[in-house]
Scaffold this motif. Structure first.
Motif, mmCIF file in Angstrom:
data_model
loop_
_atom_site.group_PDB
_atom_site.id
_atom_site.type_symbol
_atom_site.label_atom_id
_atom_site.label_comp_id
_atom_site.label_asym_id
_atom_site.label_seq_id
_atom_site.Cartn_x
_atom_site.Cartn_y
_atom_site.Cartn_z
ATOM 1 N N LEU A 295 63.503 -131.179 46.034
ATOM 2 C CA LEU A 295 63.797 -132.392 45.407
ATOM 3 C C LEU A 295 63.643 -133.648 46.437
ATOM 4 C CD1 LEU A 295 66.940 -131.893 43.608
ATOM 5 C CD2 LEU A 295 64.784 -131.883 42.481
ATOM 6 N N GLN A 296 63.329 -133.310 48.025
ATOM 7 C CA GLN A 296 63.501 -134.313 48.722
ATOM 8 C C GLN A 296 62.149 -134.925 49.061
ATOM 9 O OE1 GLN A 296 65.303 -132.188 52.091
ATOM 10 N NE2 GLN A 296 66.861 -133.550 51.967
ATOM 11 N N HIS A 297 62.180 -135.941 49.418
ATOM 12 C CA HIS A 297 60.741 -137.052 49.656
ATOM 13 C C HIS A 297 60.605 -136.728 51.041
ATOM 14 C CE1 HIS A 297 63.678 -140.021 50.941
ATOM 15 N NE2 HIS A 297 64.235 -140.137 49.822
ATOM 16 N N ARG A 298 59.786 -137.434 51.838
ATOM 17 C CA ARG A 298 59.346 -137.350 53.021
ATOM 18 C C ARG A 298 60.254 -138.132 54.003
ATOM 19 N NH1 ARG A 298 56.978 -142.203 54.614
ATOM 20 N NH2 ARG A 298 56.594 -143.720 53.345
ATOM 21 N N ARG A 299 61.109 -139.297 53.535
ATOM 22 C CA ARG A 299 62.138 -139.539 54.701
ATOM 23 C C ARG A 299 63.293 -138.714 54.394
ATOM 24 N NH1 ARG A 299 62.585 -145.577 52.564
ATOM 25 N NH2 ARG A 299 63.407 -145.975 54.746
ATOM 26 N N SER A 300 63.462 -137.511 53.875
ATOM 27 C CA SER A 300 64.573 -136.730 54.024
ATOM 28 C C SER A 300 64.571 -135.661 54.977
ATOM 29 C CB SER A 300 64.742 -136.151 52.530
ATOM 30 O OG SER A 300 64.913 -137.281 51.655
ATOM 31 N N GLU A 301 65.922 -135.172 55.311
ATOM 32 C CA GLU A 301 66.156 -133.975 56.376
ATOM 33 C C GLU A 301 67.081 -133.159 55.828
ATOM 34 O OE1 GLU A 301 67.120 -133.094 60.925
ATOM 35 O OE2 GLU A 301 66.809 -135.289 60.196
ATOM 36 N N SER A 302 66.953 -131.815 55.721
ATOM 37 C CA SER A 302 67.926 -131.040 55.451
ATOM 38 C C SER A 302 68.070 -129.927 56.614
ATOM 39 C CB SER A 302 67.426 -130.217 54.246
ATOM 40 O OG SER A 302 67.142 -130.834 53.158
ATOM 41 N N ILE A 303 69.422 -129.723 56.658
ATOM 42 C CA ILE A 303 69.729 -128.750 57.733
ATOM 43 C C ILE A 303 70.925 -127.788 57.312
ATOM 44 C CG2 ILE A 303 69.130 -130.333 59.704
ATOM 45 C CD1 ILE A 303 71.936 -130.835 60.022
ATOM 46 N N LEU A 304 70.797 -126.497 57.684
ATOM 47 C CA LEU A 304 71.661 -125.383 57.401
ATOM 48 C C LEU A 304 72.368 -125.113 58.767
ATOM 49 C CD1 LEU A 304 72.723 -123.640 55.054
ATOM 50 C CD2 LEU A 304 71.143 -122.141 55.723
ATOM 51 N N ILE A 305 73.531 -125.392 58.867
ATOM 52 C CA ILE A 305 74.434 -125.361 60.073
ATOM 53 C C ILE A 305 74.852 -123.896 60.143
ATOM 54 C CG2 ILE A 305 76.315 -125.996 61.787
ATOM 55 C CD1 ILE A 305 75.786 -128.834 60.870
ATOM 56 N N PRO A 306 74.681 -123.121 61.066
ATOM 57 C CA PRO A 306 75.234 -121.735 61.116
ATOM 58 C C PRO A 306 76.898 -121.600 61.535
ATOM 59 C CG PRO A 306 74.037 -121.951 63.405
ATOM 60 C CD PRO A 306 73.779 -123.412 62.577
ATOM 61 N N ASP A 307 77.470 -120.666 60.971
ATOM 62 C CA ASP A 307 78.993 -120.617 61.103
ATOM 63 C C ASP A 307 79.550 -121.746 60.978
ATOM 64 O OD1 ASP A 307 78.609 -117.977 61.887
ATOM 65 O OD2 ASP A 307 78.232 -118.420 63.958
ATOM 66 N N MET A 308 79.404 -122.421 59.826
ATOM 67 C CA MET A 308 80.173 -123.735 59.282
ATOM 68 C C MET A 308 80.613 -123.304 57.626
ATOM 69 S SD MET A 308 79.337 -127.625 59.596
ATOM 70 C CE MET A 308 78.292 -127.885 57.936
ATOM 71 N N ASN A 309 81.806 -123.696 57.465
ATOM 72 C CA ASN A 309 82.237 -123.550 56.151
ATOM 73 C C ASN A 309 81.969 -124.762 55.294
ATOM 74 O OD1 ASN A 309 84.334 -125.185 56.688
ATOM 75 N ND2 ASN A 309 85.829 -123.332 57.061
ATOM 76 N N HIS A 310 82.540 -124.749 54.037
ATOM 77 C CA HIS A 310 82.446 -125.825 53.167
ATOM 78 C C HIS A 310 83.117 -127.214 53.683
ATOM 79 C CE1 HIS A 310 81.839 -127.999 49.441
ATOM 80 N NE2 HIS A 310 83.039 -128.091 49.275
ATOM 81 N N PHE A 311 84.368 -127.071 54.504
ATOM 82 C CA PHE A 311 84.915 -128.200 54.953
ATOM 83 C C PHE A 311 84.621 -128.495 56.248
ATOM 84 C CE2 PHE A 311 87.490 -128.967 51.471
ATOM 85 C CZ PHE A 311 87.968 -130.241 51.299
ATOM 86 N N MET A 312 83.348 -128.085 56.751
ATOM 87 C CA MET A 312 82.593 -128.830 57.837
ATOM 88 C C MET A 312 83.359 -128.139 59.367
ATOM 89 S SD MET A 312 82.175 -132.669 56.857
ATOM 90 C CE MET A 312 84.086 -132.609 56.242
ATOM 91 N N GLN A 313 83.935 -126.992 59.064
ATOM 92 C CA GLN A 313 84.830 -126.446 59.988
ATOM 93 C C GLN A 313 83.860 -125.288 60.824
ATOM 94 O OE1 GLN A 313 87.911 -125.647 57.843
ATOM 95 N NE2 GLN A 313 89.235 -126.624 59.150
ATOM 96 N N PRO A 314 84.223 -124.927 62.019
ATOM 97 C CA PRO A 314 83.580 -123.638 62.707
ATOM 98 C C PRO A 314 84.186 -122.477 61.970
ATOM 99 C CG PRO A 314 85.019 -124.924 64.303
ATOM 100 C CD PRO A 314 84.636 -125.781 63.106
#
Length: 394
Positions: free
Chosen positions: A339-358
């Motif tokens: 869905l993203q356009h050229r001005r977008s960025e997506s990242i998948l952070i390892p070992d992080m849960n839904h609430f942004m915790q390690p």
């Protein structure tokens, strides 16, 4: 078997098993993930090393403002960097449920920690009490995601009235359901939003999130797989008719009854006995789906977030944790890339849960025990990215 029906609504925990208790007249409270999530908002004995403490190196202003389009009064806190004349400003958008401005959950204050970090790094932050919480008025349980988007837009419009805020550098940071509220706001008023950050956003839609979370819950209860699959077939038979054919209690009862009739004809006697052993359990099935009659559920089950995401032209940062067990990160990540356009960025952070915790497991039961509120790599990424957008300008 009663556990089955206590968990049947455990679905859109966009804020983590996250959800509010439905208390509208005529809708009996359900012991769902929403209820359990609210019960986690208690005092904790765990350490919180990221909790902000004075002296603060930014200004703090507690404020109230009135939304011209909603007529509601909003309670909020604005933190602004010191010694900087032109800085970006972000409005924080919480996930499902009526949250306070600090996003206080499981002994953590997620948005206070985020605001503290961002304002220490040159970014102003507005965090607002949700409807019916803190100093914000309104009736939360009669509201939908569209109403929450209007609340955010009121906050943006209020910021535009301030001489100390640059209207050309205002962006939104949304977590979980807030992650799909952000593009909804940008679609409503594209000229007022300069950038978006979407964290753990359920872009695949709440119908699929419901399936994902319900199956996770039932996997721990129903074994072997033949029983699990039968239960999921029954659940999906009902959910596929909501909201199209179930807008009130009588219509919901018809939907559930038809699904149960099919269930009895389709499944073996042994599986039927395992899932619905007696008349009381059969009757509880009807009550367990009544919460889906709330305005919020009726809206989100028919809403496709992609329709607003595709309208967004401003820069967008999308972040998922690969251990997220509240939304399926792989599926959401794959869809957002399309869905993203050229001005977008997506990242998948390892070992992080839904609430942004390690976290290496992602189990929602661990949220309170994990001492870190937000994984430092995410704080750094958001700060650096937002500052980069501010330098580019609108």
């Amino acid at each position: 078997m009663y556990k089955l029906f206590l968990m049947i609504c455990c679905c859109a925990t966009l804020r983590a098993a996250s959800q509010q208790l439905i208390t509208m007249d005529g809708y009996p409270p359900q012991d769902t993930a929403r209820v359990r999530w609210m019960l986690t908002k208690t005092r904790t004995k765990h350490q919180r090393p990221q909790m902000p403490h004075p002296p603060y190196h930014y200004t703090i202003e507690d404020c109230t403002f009135t939304g011209k389009k909603t007529g509601l009064t909003y309670g909020a806190t604005l933190t602004r960097p010191i010694g900087i004349k032109r800085f970006p400003t972000v409005v924080l958008i919480s996930g499902t449920g009526s949250q306070d401005r600090d996003y206080t959950v499981s002994g953590h204050k997620f948005f206070w920690v985020l605001a503290d970090y961002l304002s220490n790094h040159g970014i102003a932050v507005l965090r607002v009490d949700d409807r019916s919480t803190g100093k914000t008025t309104g009736i939360f349980n009669r509201s939908t995601t569209v109403d929450f988007a209007k609340d955010v837009l009121c906050a943006v419009e209020w910021l535009n009235t301030r001489k100390d805020i640059d209207p050309g550098r205002i962006g939104l940071i949304g977590h979980s359901e807030g992650g799909i509220v952000a593009p909804m706001v940008a679609a409503m008023a594209p000229e007022k939003i300069s950038f978006l950050v979407m964290i753990g956003a359920p872009v695949i839609g709440l119908h699929q999130i419901n399936y994902y979370q319900t199956r996770q819950a039932y996997t721990a209860i129903y074994k072997p797989d033949t029983v699990l699959f039968a239960m999921m077939r029954l659940h999906q038979e009902i959910m596929s008719k909501i909201p199209a054919q179930a807008h009130d209690l009588s219509e919901m009862n018809v939907v559930v009854k038809n699904a149960l009739d099919t269930f009895y004809k389709r499944e073996s006697p042994g599986i039927v006995k395992r899932i619905i052993p007696d008349k009381n359990t059969y009757d509880r099935m009807f009550r367990s789906y009544q919460s889906f009659l709330s305005p919020w559920w009726q809206f989100v089950l028919s809403y496709d977030p992609a329709q607003d995401i595709q309208k967004v032209n401003c820069p967008v940062l999308v972040v998922y944790g690969n251990k997220d067990r509240q939304v399926p990160p792989a599926e959401d990540y794959a869809l957002i890339k399309k869905l993203q356009h050229r001005r977008s960025e997506s990242i998948l952070i390892p070992d992080m849960n839904h609430f942004m915790q390690p976290d290496t497991s992602g189990n929602p039961k661990n949220y309170e025990a994990i001492e870190t509120t937000i994984k430092p790599v995410l704080l750094e990424k958001i700060s650096t990215w937002v500052l980069g957008q501010a330098q580019l300008g609108r």
